[in-house]
Design a protein around this motif. Structure first.
Motif, PDB file in Angstrom:
ATOM      1  N   ARG A 164       0.838  -1.204   0.000  1.00  0.00           N
ATOM      2  CA  ARG A 164       0.000   0.000   0.000  1.00  0.00           C
ATOM      3  C   ARG A 164       0.879   1.264   0.000  1.00  0.00           C
ATOM      4  O   ARG A 164       0.609   2.217  -0.732  1.00  0.00           O
ATOM      5  N   GLN A 165       1.943   1.262   0.818  1.00  0.00           N
ATOM      6  CA  GLN A 165       2.831   2.436   0.888  1.00  0.00           C
ATOM      7  C   GLN A 165       3.559   2.645  -0.439  1.00  0.00           C
ATOM      8  O   GLN A 165       3.724   3.774  -0.893  1.00  0.00           O
ATOM      9  N   LEU A 166       4.013   1.546  -1.053  1.00  0.00           N
ATOM     10  CA  LEU A 166       4.725   1.646  -2.335  1.00  0.00           C
ATOM     11  C   LEU A 166       3.810   2.236  -3.413  1.00  0.00           C
ATOM     12  O   LEU A 166       4.235   3.032  -4.248  1.00  0.00           O
ATOM     13  N   LYS A 167       2.529   1.853  -3.370  1.00  0.00           N
ATOM     14  CA  LYS A 167       1.559   2.382  -4.335  1.00  0.00           C
ATOM     15  C   LYS A 167       1.316   3.874  -4.084  1.00  0.00           C
ATOM     16  O   LYS A 167       1.286   4.683  -5.019  1.00  0.00           O
ATOM     17  N   LEU A 168       1.173   4.245  -2.788  1.00  0.00           N
ATOM     18  CA  LEU A 168       0.880   5.644  -2.436  1.00  0.00           C
ATOM     19  C   LEU A 168       2.073   6.564  -2.696  1.00  0.00           C
ATOM     20  O   LEU A 168       1.901   7.776  -2.877  1.00  0.00           O
ATOM     21  N   GLN A 169       3.296   6.004  -2.693  1.00  0.00           N
ATOM     22  CA  GLN A 169       4.478   6.826  -2.935  1.00  0.00           C
ATOM     23  C   GLN A 169       4.437   7.483  -4.317  1.00  0.00           C
ATOM     24  O   GLN A 169       4.996   8.553  -4.528  1.00  0.00           O
ATOM     25  N   LYS A 170       3.753   6.831  -5.271  1.00  0.00           N
ATOM     26  CA  LYS A 170       3.658   7.381  -6.624  1.00  0.00           C
ATOM     27  C   LYS A 170       2.860   8.688  -6.632  1.00  0.00           C
ATOM     28  O   LYS A 170       3.071   9.547  -7.472  1.00  0.00           O
ATOM     29  N   SER A 171       1.920   8.819  -5.680  1.00  0.00           N
ATOM     30  CA  SER A 171       1.135  10.057  -5.605  1.00  0.00           C
ATOM     31  C   SER A 171       1.577  10.928  -4.428  1.00  0.00           C
ATOM     32  O   SER A 171       0.906  11.879  -4.065  1.00  0.00           O
ATOM     33  N   ASP A 172       2.726  10.594  -3.828  1.00  0.00           N
ATOM     34  CA  ASP A 172       3.307  11.364  -2.712  1.00  0.00           C
ATOM     35  C   ASP A 172       2.414  11.432  -1.473  1.00  0.00           C
ATOM     36  O   ASP A 172       2.432  12.422  -0.756  1.00  0.00           O
ATOM     37  N   GLY A 173       1.652  10.370  -1.203  1.00  0.00           N
ATOM     38  CA  GLY A 173       0.800  10.419  -0.018  1.00  0.00           C
ATOM     39  C   GLY A 173       0.889   9.208   0.884  1.00  0.00           C
ATOM     40  O   GLY A 173      -0.127   8.790   1.440  1.00  0.00           O
ATOM     41  N   PRO A 174       2.084   8.578   1.077  1.00  0.00           N
ATOM     42  CA  PRO A 174       2.135   7.396   1.940  1.00  0.00           C
ATOM     43  C   PRO A 174       2.037   7.772   3.421  1.00  0.00           C
ATOM     44  O   PRO A 174       2.413   8.879   3.804  1.00  0.00           O
ATOM     45  N   LEU A 175       1.500   6.858   4.223  1.00  0.00           N
ATOM     46  CA  LEU A 175       1.476   7.070   5.674  1.00  0.00           C
ATOM     47  C   LEU A 175       2.902   6.981   6.218  1.00  0.00           C
ATOM     48  O   LEU A 175       3.311   7.773   7.064  1.00  0.00           O
ATOM     49  N   LEU A 176       3.672   6.003   5.737  1.00  0.00           N
ATOM     50  CA  LEU A 176       5.071   5.822   6.132  1.00  0.00           C
ATOM     51  C   LEU A 176       5.886   5.730   4.839  1.00  0.00           C
ATOM     52  O   LEU A 176       5.765   4.758   4.099  1.00  0.00           O
ATOM     53  N   ASP A 177       6.692   6.743   4.556  1.00  0.00           N
ATOM     54  CA  ASP A 177       7.400   6.823   3.276  1.00  0.00           C
ATOM     55  C   ASP A 177       8.634   5.922   3.291  1.00  0.00           C
ATOM     56  O   ASP A 177       9.622   6.199   3.983  1.00  0.00           O
ATOM     57  N   LEU A 178       8.575   4.830   2.532  1.00  0.00           N
ATOM     58  CA  LEU A 178       9.653   3.828   2.536  1.00  0.00           C
ATOM     59  C   LEU A 178      10.811   4.209   1.613  1.00  0.00           C
ATOM     60  O   LEU A 178      11.786   3.466   1.515  1.00  0.00           O
ATOM     61  N   ARG A 179      10.723   5.378   0.962  1.00  0.00           N
ATOM     62  CA  ARG A 179      11.827   5.814   0.099  1.00  0.00           C
ATOM     63  C   ARG A 179      13.085   6.133   0.899  1.00  0.00           C
ATOM     64  O   ARG A 179      14.170   6.255   0.337  1.00  0.00           O
TER      65      ARG A 179
END
Length: 497
Positions: free
Chosen positions: A277-292
């Motif tokens: 879920r976080q990896l998917k949300l990173q594409k739109s810059d809205g993850p709860l916990l940014d794994l980058r």
């Protein structure tokens, strides 16, 4: 938000501005403003109090069983519930710290903690006391990521080691003092005074923060992803609960119970879903916990090193009191006093190690520290019923010094290269994985101790558990050798406002 990066000689992503900054580092030491110092000292005091409270309860569980009329598995929920709440709340702190102002986050954390402490002091029975501990844990979970993120935002890169060294006072001395303080309180007062003692300090920190704390950095209008929040409960909660039950379930059981195994299975499935879920949300810059943050090699190595160190530390924290009380027959207060010198040495040397880190970098410190950790755990595996208590104290001091040489360099080296928008997420990832590693270390080592003790006696159980901890600590030596000095991502230090 731009994440345009290339990589440096160590394979770490480096923003173009950071490369230019490396060439233009100021030669002299950078002074910090008085406001910055006030903010960091206020947060340090608050963090010390909340971490002291985390360990103050461990010695009191026996007394609470009698006073509240509950059995051992029930009273254990005062620790388990606290740990579970921490594990679930910490992953959300990356979002909280970006969305709310520094002042608002501090008031929320210390408000929850102070309210929970007051409720605990007045609790008429077990259920209200458990609720109070959960409220306290909500505040505790927010404080350490808040402190870390604030230091990264306010402190110039060349001073970060020294300031992070002060953080180790809160992280190391507070847990070491917890059992001693609670032992002293329980010898003279009722269990309620453990909270009565903490409450005025918490309220004072709250009042000082309300008066002097200013906002730093800019808040961002990031959207809260509800599915991610819902997944944190089974993911982090399931893992920590499953591991703690495996470690705690040693009352004559031959193996882990069905509940613990089910919780672990649910935790692993939910964790996989959370990561995707976080990896998917990173594409739109809205993850709860940014794994980058894991794109930065030194962050990844530092996190792994901290995980190994936490497994070793929690093993010692759980097993040494067991050894001193069950094999050597020491009382709670005597056990606390025996372990106090190590905790004090670890914390009080933190600022010195931090300044040393700023001069020589992480490699000499982490390699020395990891070797000290392996040797002391190996010596612990040779303890018997006749071992002198002074030798146990000396070994514990060596272990504590080894951990001090690991913690400050690992925190600073790992977080330094992150760009400002990843500060809060990097701090949250580190804090979360420490919680999970602590639970895993406790589960593994206590289970080995219980299984071997059942067949061959308590001393053999201790030997097996400490030998396992020493073997795990060898991984820290390998990871330490990979540590390299990291330059900070360049950004203007924001003025407090």
């Amino acid at each position: 938000m731009s994440t345009d990066v290339s990589s440096n000689a160590h394979g770490d992503p480096v923003a173009p501005a950071a490369r230019a900054a490396e060439a233009a580092q100021p030669a002299g030491p950078v002074k910090m403003s008085r406001e910055s110092v006030t903010i960091i000292v206020t947060l340090l005091v608050a963090t010390f109090v909340v971490i002291l409270n985390e360990t103050i309860m461990n010695v009191a569980l026996q007394r609470l069983m009698v006073d509240l009329g509950v059995d051992a598995p029930t009273v254990q929920w005062l620790s388990t519930g606290f740990m579970l709440t921490m594990a679930v709340v910490i992953p959300t702190t990356g979002f909280i710290l970006q969305r709310m102002s520094t002042r608002a986050v501090f008031m929320l954390a210390m408000g929850l903690f102070s309210g929970g402490t007051l409720l605990a002091a007045l609790a008429p029975g077990f259920e209200i006391l458990l609720l109070a501990r959960i409220v306290q844990a909500g505040g505790t979970a927010i404080m350490l990521p808040l402190l870390m993120t604030t230091i990264l935002t306010l402190v110039p890169v060349e001073r970060r080691g020294a300031v992070m060294g002060n953080v180790s006072i809160a992280i190391s001395v507070a847990p070491a003092m917890g059992p001693t303080v609670s032992g002293l309180i329980l010898e003279h007062f009722t269990w309620r005074f453990m909270f009565v003692f903490v409450l005025p300090i918490a309220l004072a920190a709250f009042a000082i923060g309300a008066r002097y704390l200013t906002n730093i950095g800019e808040t961002e209008k990031t959207r809260l992803d509800i599915p991610s929040v819902l997944l944190t409960v089974p993911a982090f909660g399931g893992l920590v609960y499953g591991l703690s039950q495996i470690g705690g379930g040693h009352g004559g059981q031959s193996g882990p119970g069905a509940t613990a195994v089910a919780a672990l299975a649910v935790g692993l499935v939910a964790m996989t879903a959370f990561v995707f879920r976080q990896l998917k949300l990173q594409k739109s810059d809205g993850p709860l916990l940014d794994l980058r943050a894991f794109n930065f090699r030194m962050f990844t190595v530092s996190v792994l090193l901290l995980v190994v160190a936490m497994i070793a530390l929690f093993g010692a924290v759980i097993l040494l009191p067991l050894y001193l009380q069950e094999i050597r027959g020491l009382k709670s207060l005597e056990t606390g006093l025996a372990l106090l010198p190590g905790g004090l040495a670890m914390g009080l040397l933190g600022p010195f190690i931090g300044r040393l880190f700023d001069k020589v970098g992480p490699l000499p410190l982490t390699v020395t520290g990891s070797i000290m950790m392996v040797l002391s755990l190996w010596q612990f595996s040779m303890l018997n019923a006749e071992t002198a208590v002074w030798w146990i104290v000396a070994l514990h001091v060596v272990l504590s010094l080894g951990l001090a040489l690991l913690f400050t360099p690992a925190f600073t080296t790992g977080l330094n290269p992150l760009p400002p928008h990843l500060y809060s997420h990097g701090s949250a990832i580190m804090s979360t994985l420490q919680q999970v590693a602590g639970a895993a270390g406790t589960a593994l080592l206590v289970s080995i101790y219980a299984v071997v003790s059942a067949g061959s006696g308590i001393v053999a159980g201790m030997h097996a558990a400490f030998l396992t901890a020493a073997a795990i600590a060898v991984a820290a030596v390998v990871l330490s050798a990979m540590m390299r000095k990291t330059a900070g991502a360049e950004h203007p230090v924001p003025a407090a406002h």
